[in-house]
Design a protein around this motif. Structure first.
Motif, PDB file in Angstrom:
ATOM      1  N   SER A 348      -1.291  -7.623  10.109  1.00  0.00           N
ATOM      2  CA  SER A 348      -0.143  -6.790   9.734  1.00  0.00           C
ATOM      3  C   SER A 348       0.862  -6.661  10.870  1.00  0.00           C
ATOM      4  CB  SER A 348      -0.638  -5.393   9.330  1.00  0.00           C
ATOM      5  OG  SER A 348      -1.524  -5.476   8.242  1.00  0.00           O
ATOM      6  N   MET A 349       0.372  -6.685  12.093  1.00  0.00           N
ATOM      7  CA  MET A 349       1.248  -6.496  13.247  1.00  0.00           C
ATOM      8  C   MET A 349       2.040  -7.758  13.582  1.00  0.00           C
ATOM      9  SD  MET A 349       0.092  -5.094  17.023  1.00  0.00           S
ATOM     10  CE  MET A 349      -1.173  -6.360  17.247  1.00  0.00           C
ATOM     11  N   LEU A 350       1.515  -8.927  13.248  1.00  0.00           N
ATOM     12  CA  LEU A 350       2.095 -10.169  13.754  1.00  0.00           C
ATOM     13  C   LEU A 350       2.820 -11.010  12.710  1.00  0.00           C
ATOM     14  CD1 LEU A 350      -0.914 -11.103  16.042  1.00  0.00           C
ATOM     15  CD2 LEU A 350       1.437 -10.775  16.847  1.00  0.00           C
ATOM     16  N   HIS A 351       2.606 -10.749  11.424  1.00  0.00           N
ATOM     17  CA  HIS A 351       3.192 -11.594  10.390  1.00  0.00           C
ATOM     18  C   HIS A 351       4.453 -10.987   9.783  1.00  0.00           C
ATOM     19  CE1 HIS A 351      -0.750 -13.450  10.698  1.00  0.00           C
ATOM     20  NE2 HIS A 351      -0.286 -14.476  10.015  1.00  0.00           N
ATOM     21  N   ARG A 352       5.275 -11.875   9.280  1.00  0.00           N
ATOM     22  CA  ARG A 352       6.440 -11.440   8.523  1.00  0.00           C
ATOM     23  C   ARG A 352       6.035 -11.275   7.064  1.00  0.00           C
ATOM     24  NH1 ARG A 352      12.077 -14.771   7.249  1.00  0.00           N
ATOM     25  NH2 ARG A 352      12.768 -13.375   5.614  1.00  0.00           N
ATOM     26  N   PHE A 353       6.306 -10.107   6.515  1.00  0.00           N
ATOM     27  CA  PHE A 353       6.063  -9.844   5.099  1.00  0.00           C
ATOM     28  C   PHE A 353       7.390  -9.946   4.368  1.00  0.00           C
ATOM     29  CE2 PHE A 353       2.379  -8.131   7.101  1.00  0.00           C
ATOM     30  CZ  PHE A 353       1.366  -8.134   6.157  1.00  0.00           C
ATOM     31  N   ASP A 354       7.474 -10.840   3.394  1.00  0.00           N
ATOM     32  CA  ASP A 354       8.712 -10.974   2.638  1.00  0.00           C
ATOM     33  C   ASP A 354       9.057  -9.650   1.988  1.00  0.00           C
ATOM     34  OD1 ASP A 354       8.971 -13.592   3.321  1.00  0.00           O
ATOM     35  OD2 ASP A 354       8.059 -14.376   1.486  1.00  0.00           O
ATOM     36  N   GLY A 355      10.302  -9.277   2.095  1.00  0.00           N
ATOM     37  CA  GLY A 355      10.724  -8.006   1.516  1.00  0.00           C
ATOM     38  C   GLY A 355      10.678  -6.849   2.497  1.00  0.00           C
ATOM     39  N   ASN A 356      10.137  -7.093   3.720  1.00  0.00           N
ATOM     40  CA  ASN A 356      10.135  -6.026   4.714  1.00  0.00           C
ATOM     41  C   ASN A 356      11.562  -5.542   4.962  1.00  0.00           C
ATOM     42  OD1 ASN A 356       7.416  -6.032   5.127  1.00  0.00           O
ATOM     43  ND2 ASN A 356       7.528  -6.416   7.334  1.00  0.00           N
ATOM     44  N   PRO A 358      14.356  -3.231   7.287  1.00  0.00           N
ATOM     45  CA  PRO A 358      14.557  -3.109   8.743  1.00  0.00           C
ATOM     46  C   PRO A 358      13.648  -2.062   9.382  1.00  0.00           C
ATOM     47  CG  PRO A 358      16.666  -3.280   7.629  1.00  0.00           C
ATOM     48  CD  PRO A 358      15.639  -3.137   6.556  1.00  0.00           C
ATOM     49  N   PHE A 359      13.299  -1.025   8.641  1.00  0.00           N
ATOM     50  CA  PHE A 359      12.402   0.004   9.177  1.00  0.00           C
ATOM     51  C   PHE A 359      11.041  -0.603   9.517  1.00  0.00           C
ATOM     52  CE2 PHE A 359       9.064   3.149   8.651  1.00  0.00           C
ATOM     53  CZ  PHE A 359       9.515   4.212   9.435  1.00  0.00           C
ATOM     54  N   GLU A 360      10.467  -1.368   8.577  1.00  0.00           N
ATOM     55  CA  GLU A 360       9.153  -1.967   8.798  1.00  0.00           C
ATOM     56  C   GLU A 360       9.182  -2.955   9.956  1.00  0.00           C
ATOM     57  OE1 GLU A 360       8.850  -3.224   4.727  1.00  0.00           O
ATOM     58  OE2 GLU A 360       7.117  -1.922   4.401  1.00  0.00           O
ATOM     59  N   HIS A 361      10.282  -3.699  10.067  1.00  0.00           N
ATOM     60  CA  HIS A 361      10.427  -4.635  11.186  1.00  0.00           C
ATOM     61  C   HIS A 361      10.388  -3.889  12.506  1.00  0.00           C
ATOM     62  CE1 HIS A 361      12.078  -7.737  13.808  1.00  0.00           C
ATOM     63  NE2 HIS A 361      13.010  -6.869  14.168  1.00  0.00           N
ATOM     64  N   ARG A 362      11.110  -2.780  12.586  1.00  0.00           N
ATOM     65  CA  ARG A 362      11.139  -2.004  13.828  1.00  0.00           C
ATOM     66  C   ARG A 362       9.765  -1.423  14.150  1.00  0.00           C
ATOM     67  NH1 ARG A 362      15.443  -3.551  16.765  1.00  0.00           N
ATOM     68  NH2 ARG A 362      17.413  -3.228  15.691  1.00  0.00           N
ATOM     69  N   VAL A 363       9.034  -1.005  13.127  1.00  0.00           N
ATOM     70  CA  VAL A 363       7.689  -0.464  13.345  1.00  0.00           C
ATOM     71  C   VAL A 363       6.770  -1.536  13.914  1.00  0.00           C
ATOM     72  CG1 VAL A 363       5.635   0.415  12.176  1.00  0.00           C
ATOM     73  CG2 VAL A 363       7.871   1.396  11.662  1.00  0.00           C
ATOM     74  N   GLN A 364       6.854  -2.762  13.395  1.00  0.00           N
ATOM     75  CA  GLN A 364       6.030  -3.845  13.929  1.00  0.00           C
ATOM     76  C   GLN A 364       6.333  -4.085  15.402  1.00  0.00           C
ATOM     77  OE1 GLN A 364       6.914  -6.988  10.965  1.00  0.00           O
ATOM     78  NE2 GLN A 364       4.696  -7.230  10.769  1.00  0.00           N
ATOM     79  N   VAL A 365       7.596  -4.143  15.758  1.00  0.00           N
ATOM     80  CA  VAL A 365       7.975  -4.376  17.153  1.00  0.00           C
ATOM     81  C   VAL A 365       7.501  -3.218  18.029  1.00  0.00           C
ATOM     82  CG1 VAL A 365       9.913  -4.631  18.747  1.00  0.00           C
ATOM     83  CG2 VAL A 365       9.944  -5.824  16.542  1.00  0.00           C
ATOM     84  N   ALA A 366       7.642  -1.984  17.532  1.00  0.00           N
ATOM     85  CA  ALA A 366       7.183  -0.832  18.297  1.00  0.00           C
ATOM     86  C   ALA A 366       5.671  -0.881  18.516  1.00  0.00           C
ATOM     87  CB  ALA A 366       7.566   0.462  17.572  1.00  0.00           C
ATOM     88  N   GLU A 367       4.934  -1.332  17.488  1.00  0.00           N
ATOM     89  CA  GLU A 367       3.485  -1.469  17.617  1.00  0.00           C
ATOM     90  C   GLU A 367       3.133  -2.486  18.707  1.00  0.00           C
ATOM     91  OE1 GLU A 367      -0.579  -0.811  15.984  1.00  0.00           O
ATOM     92  OE2 GLU A 367       1.315   0.238  15.769  1.00  0.00           O
TER      93      GLU A 367
END
Length: 392
Positions: A348-356, A358-367
């Motif tokens: 979940s932390m490293l993959h791109r999920f289609d439909g993510n 911008p909020f989810e993208h920022r959360v992944q980077v913060a993680e």
């Protein structure tokens, strides 16, 4: 034909079970649907936890592993084009070792064929057809099968169902309790005759999808790209693969381009069967659980299952004790779910999920930023990656 334990499947789980039982004077026969060459050459997992290496060493089948395996003391998380090292050994005192699953299988097959069986039966029968299990809730289960054109019956006291996700053993258990998650992406993997990008694995998060740089030896690279589950491998010529790897890994000349001699697409799923025992039929390894490969837990969880099952069978045949066999599912599932959690988290932390959004993208980077800068977070990743302690 009669033996004490009939084992279906000549992967790491089934072969290790047979070998550990042999060391304790317990007879077994392994039945495998594929040919010996097929099981010795199919490429699967390639990373062993410290506990798995210790188990194979104690079993006397790790001489080549120690000679050829590559011990790793850290991994790299790469995002926004910058690498961040997680020092596994500094944080845990343990290492992981790169050694292909097919090499483990070769070592175990050689050991079983050399040792034979206590009853004089063949230790492994390859190219078995039409295998089926019967009477597994009785004290005398049996396996019917066809080999060399002859119908045969293997009578035994227990059956080890080590025949993988698509095998016959799990469907033979009624009222299965299944937990599953299918991910909306897959991995396009290649083997290349080229020097590895780095001495340690690189896990890269990129806006266009995940990439992983690992190896099988100092001259063979194993490289992965996130893709769709329906990806047509014919649409990925070598030049396109190398271009995408350069871009997603964010490396230049370090990525040596060599002959690609294997390509494949691997779907991603999490799967747990919480019914790992039915009567005298015991499931182990991929028969009972599948993890996404991001956490490198598949073969290691199979070895952990077999440690418990082999010890339970040893106590039964030596003393008539059934307590450990009765607790087999309970003990194994605690570790399995921890492995599932870690694999899901890394995925979940490293993959791109289609439909993510911008909020989810920022959360992944913060993680990723937190994991790569906090000693506590790095330690959590490292402890899980090198392998949690086995239950006593």
């Amino acid at each position: 034909m009669r033996t004490q334990v009939g084992i279906i499947g000549a992967g790491p789980a089934g072969l290790l079970l047979s070998h550990l039982l042999h060391l304790q004077g317990i007879d077994s026969v392994v039945l495998e649907a594929r040919s010996r060459s097929y099981v010795e050459e199919r490429v699967r997992a390639g990373l062993l936890e410290q506990g798995s290496v210790d188990t194979l060493t104690e079993a006397g089948v790790a001489e080549r592993l120690h000679r050829e395996g590559l011990a790793h003391h850290g991994i790299e998380l790469r995002y926004d084009g910058i690498g961040h090292r997680i020092p596994l050994t500094d944080l845990t005192g343990r290492v992981v070792t790169i050694y292909g699953q097919q090499e483990v299988v070769k070592d175990l097959i050689a050991a079983r064929l050399a040792a034979g069986t206590h009853s004089g039966n063949p230790p492994i029968l390859f190219e078995v057809e039409d295998a089926a299990v019967h009477d597994v809730t009785s004290d005398n289960p049996r396996i019917t099968f066809r080999h060399d054109g002859q119908d045969q019956v293997l009578e035994c006291a227990f059956i080890g169902g080590c025949d993988g996700f698509h095998g016959i053993c799990r469907p033979a258990i009624p009222d299965l309790k299944i937990f599953e998650r299918v991910y909306p992406f897959a991995w396009l993997g290649i083997l290349s005759r080229s020097r590895p990008v780095s001495e340690e694995l690189i896990y890269a998060r990129h806006q266009d999808g995940f990439a992983l740089a690992t190896m099988r030896s100092n001259t063979i690279s194993r490289l992965y790209l996130q893709c769709t589950p329906e990806e047509d491998i014919n649409e990925w010529p070598d030049a396109r693969i190398w271009e995408e790897l350069h871009r997603r890994l964010g490396v230049g000349s370090e990525l040596e381009e060599g002959e690609i001699f294997q390509k494949g697409v691997t779907p991603m799923r999490s799967f747990v069967c919480e019914t790992m025992r039915h009567g005298r039929l015991f499931l182990a390894g991929d028969s009972a659980h599948i993890v996404p490969p991001t956490g490198a837990k598949g073969m290691n969880l199979a070895i952990a299952d077999i440690r418990v099952l082999a010890r339970g069978l040893e106590r039964f045949f030596a003393k008539g004790e059934t307590e450990l066999l009765d607790r087999y599912s309970e003990i194994c599932l605690r570790r399995i779910w921890k492995g599932q959690r870690f694999s899901w988290w890394m995925t979940s932390m490293l993959h791109r999920f289609d439909g993510n959004d911008p909020f989810e993208h920022r959360v992944q980077v913060a993680e990723l930023e937190y994991v790569s800068t906090s000693k506590a977070a790095m330690t959590t990743l490292a402890e899980n990656y090198v392998g949690l302690p086995y239950e006593v």
